[in-house]
Design a protein around this motif. Structure first.
Motif, short mmCIF file in Angstrom:
data_model
loop_
_atom_site.label_atom_id
_atom_site.label_comp_id
_atom_site.label_asym_id
_atom_site.label_seq_id
_atom_site.Cartn_x
_atom_site.Cartn_y
_atom_site.Cartn_z
N SER A 122 0.85 -1.19 0.00
CA SER A 122 0.00 0.00 0.00
C SER A 122 0.88 1.24 0.00
N LEU A 123 0.39 2.28 -0.66
CA LEU A 123 1.12 3.54 -0.76
C LEU A 123 0.18 4.69 -0.40
N VAL A 124 0.65 5.56 0.48
CA VAL A 124 -0.01 6.85 0.72
C VAL A 124 1.01 7.93 0.40
N GLU A 125 0.75 8.68 -0.66
CA GLU A 125 1.61 9.79 -1.04
C GLU A 125 1.01 11.07 -0.46
N VAL A 126 1.85 11.86 0.19
CA VAL A 126 1.38 13.09 0.82
C VAL A 126 2.15 14.27 0.24
N MET A 127 1.46 15.15 -0.48
CA MET A 127 2.12 16.32 -1.03
C MET A 127 2.43 17.27 0.13
N SER A 128 3.71 17.59 0.29
CA SER A 128 4.15 18.25 1.51
C SER A 128 4.85 19.57 1.19
N SER A 129 4.85 20.44 2.18
CA SER A 129 5.43 21.78 2.02
C SER A 129 6.91 21.80 2.36
N CYS A 130 7.68 22.54 1.54
CA CYS A 130 9.09 22.81 1.83
C CYS A 130 9.30 24.31 1.57
N PRO A 131 8.89 25.16 2.52
CA PRO A 131 8.99 26.60 2.28
C PRO A 131 10.42 27.08 2.09
N VAL A 132 11.38 26.44 2.76
CA VAL A 132 12.75 26.94 2.74
C VAL A 132 13.39 26.79 1.35
N TYR A 133 13.11 25.70 0.67
CA TYR A 133 13.72 25.52 -0.65
C TYR A 133 12.68 25.61 -1.77
N PHE A 134 11.79 24.62 -1.87
CA PHE A 134 10.89 24.62 -3.02
C PHE A 134 9.97 25.85 -3.01
N GLY A 135 9.45 26.20 -1.86
CA GLY A 135 8.56 27.35 -1.78
C GLY A 135 9.28 28.64 -2.12
N ARG A 136 10.49 28.79 -1.60
CA ARG A 136 11.24 30.03 -1.84
C ARG A 136 11.65 30.15 -3.30
N TYR A 137 12.17 29.05 -3.87
CA TYR A 137 12.62 29.12 -5.27
C TYR A 137 11.46 29.39 -6.23
N ASN A 138 10.25 28.95 -5.87
CA ASN A 138 9.11 29.08 -6.77
C ASN A 138 8.12 30.16 -6.32
N LEU B 55 6.35 30.65 -3.69
CA LEU B 55 5.07 30.18 -3.18
C LEU B 55 4.77 30.73 -1.80
N GLY B 56 5.66 31.56 -1.28
CA GLY B 56 5.41 32.16 0.02
C GLY B 56 5.90 31.29 1.16
N GLY B 57 5.48 31.66 2.38
CA GLY B 57 5.92 30.96 3.58
C GLY B 57 5.03 29.77 3.91
N PRO B 58 5.11 29.28 5.15
CA PRO B 58 4.35 28.10 5.54
C PRO B 58 2.84 28.23 5.33
N VAL B 59 2.27 29.37 5.70
CA VAL B 59 0.82 29.53 5.56
C VAL B 59 0.43 29.55 4.08
N GLU B 60 1.21 30.28 3.29
CA GLU B 60 0.90 30.37 1.85
C GLU B 60 1.05 29.01 1.17
N MET B 61 2.02 28.21 1.62
CA MET B 61 2.17 26.90 0.99
C MET B 61 1.01 25.98 1.34
N MET B 62 0.51 26.09 2.57
CA MET B 62 -0.70 25.33 2.92
C MET B 62 -1.87 25.75 2.03
N GLU B 63 -2.00 27.05 1.83
CA GLU B 63 -3.05 27.56 0.97
C GLU B 63 -2.87 27.06 -0.46
N HIS B 64 -1.62 26.96 -0.87
CA HIS B 64 -1.33 26.44 -2.21
C HIS B 64 -1.89 25.03 -2.37
#
Length: 304
Positions: free
Chosen positions: A219-235, A237-246
């Motif tokens: 069984s597999l559960v894939e969870v799309m997760s936030s990385c504000p420090v790298y992926f969020g910053r480079y793209n 997408l904002g900080g932790p709250v904005e990435m959750m909103e994303h």
């Protein structure tokens, strides 16, 4: 904004699927599966790994798992540290080898509950071949993948799931490759239960984890997760709250996603159950082979 990151979609505002909470778990019961002396965890502020770790602890508590009969296996990477915080048997392996180690444990002792906790680099990139064969082999192992779309621990390099066009530390002009769709790969390779959600949709995460942990076969559960420090910053997408909103905005229920034109699917994330099928787990077939090898006759293995 590059094509790999989709802007807000008001039409996707409706929470996907039923978001009623899973059966309640008293906080103390879930905390009993955590190693309190190791908290707070080492992950960056806004990282989604803490959300996933808490959901795993809640699932263990709801199912009342025996710590002595439960094994968590991890590799290397940010989510590879998850075993430090869970009060069950744990094996911390090398990068990309969590599923190989989990396979050995389960094959030797099928009575154990074996859970592999991995990031996208661990599972789909360095460990990609092990992932394919774990899905095909169908041992009763639950894989939980925290997919933050990059190698966060080592500086934000692109991984096997980074969307095309995304900016990372190793693709400053936009990533030229298409990323793996882990759920589609797992379903095609033969996994029995496959589901995807995000760190925003916690109630779905609770439900899918419980279903995966009680499902025979891989069984597999894939969870799309936030990385504000790298992926969020480079793209941007904002900080932790904005990435959750994303994640709230780009998530689309699987059935609705399939009805979208291909151009509209790009940048969205399909969430839901991709595969839920019956079948014979590897350990049962392996047991029959062992019996035959001992000359005691092959145990009948009936199709389901």
């Amino acid at each position: 904004m590059r094509e790999g990151i989709r802007p807000a979609d008001p039409a996707a505002d409706t929470p996907p699927e039923d978001t009623r909470p899973a059966e309640d778990t008293r906080p103390g019961e879930a905390r009993s599966y955590l190693v309190a002396r190791n908290l707070p965890h080492f992950w960056c502020p806004g990282c989604g790994n803490g959300v996933i770790l808490a959901a795993v602890a809640r699932a263990f508590a709801r199912l009342g798992l025996d710590r002595t009969e439960t094994v968590v296996v991890t590799g290397i990477g940010c989510f590879g540290r998850a075993d430090d915080y869970l009060d069950v048997n744990a094996v911390h392996g090398t990068h990309g080898r969590a599923l190989a180690i989990a396979t050995g444990i389960k094959a030797v002792n099928p009575a154990l509950r074996v859970v592999a906790l991995m990031g996208d680099g661990d599972c789909a990139t360095i460990g990609g071949n092990h992932f394919l064969h774990a899905c095909r082999r169908n041992l009763t192992i639950t894989a939980v993948v925290a997919n933050n779309l990059n190698y966060g621990m080592t500086g934000g390099q692109y991984s096997g799931t980074t969307p095309a066009g995304s900016t990372t530390s190793t693709s400053p002009l936009g990533h030229a490759e298409e990323g793996f769709d882990l759920c589609r790969v797992a379903a095609a390779a033969g996994a029995m239960y496959v589901a995807r959600t995000t760190v925003y949709h916690v109630h779905l995460l609770d439900r899918y984890l419980e279903a995966a942990l009680t499902h025979p076969g891989f069984s597999l559960v894939e969870v799309m997760s936030s990385c504000p420090v790298y992926f969020g910053r480079y793209n941007r997408l904002g900080g932790p709250v904005e990435m959750m909103e994303h994640w709230r905005q780009v998530a689309v229920p699987l059935e609705r996603f399939r009805q979208l034109p291909e151009g509209e699917q790009r940048g969205r994330v399909a969430v839901g159950v991709f595969q839920d099928r019956a079948g014979i787990p590897f350990e049962e077939r392996y047991w029959a082979v062992q019996q035959a090898a001992r000359g005691t006759g092959a145990r009948e293995v009936s199709e389901r």
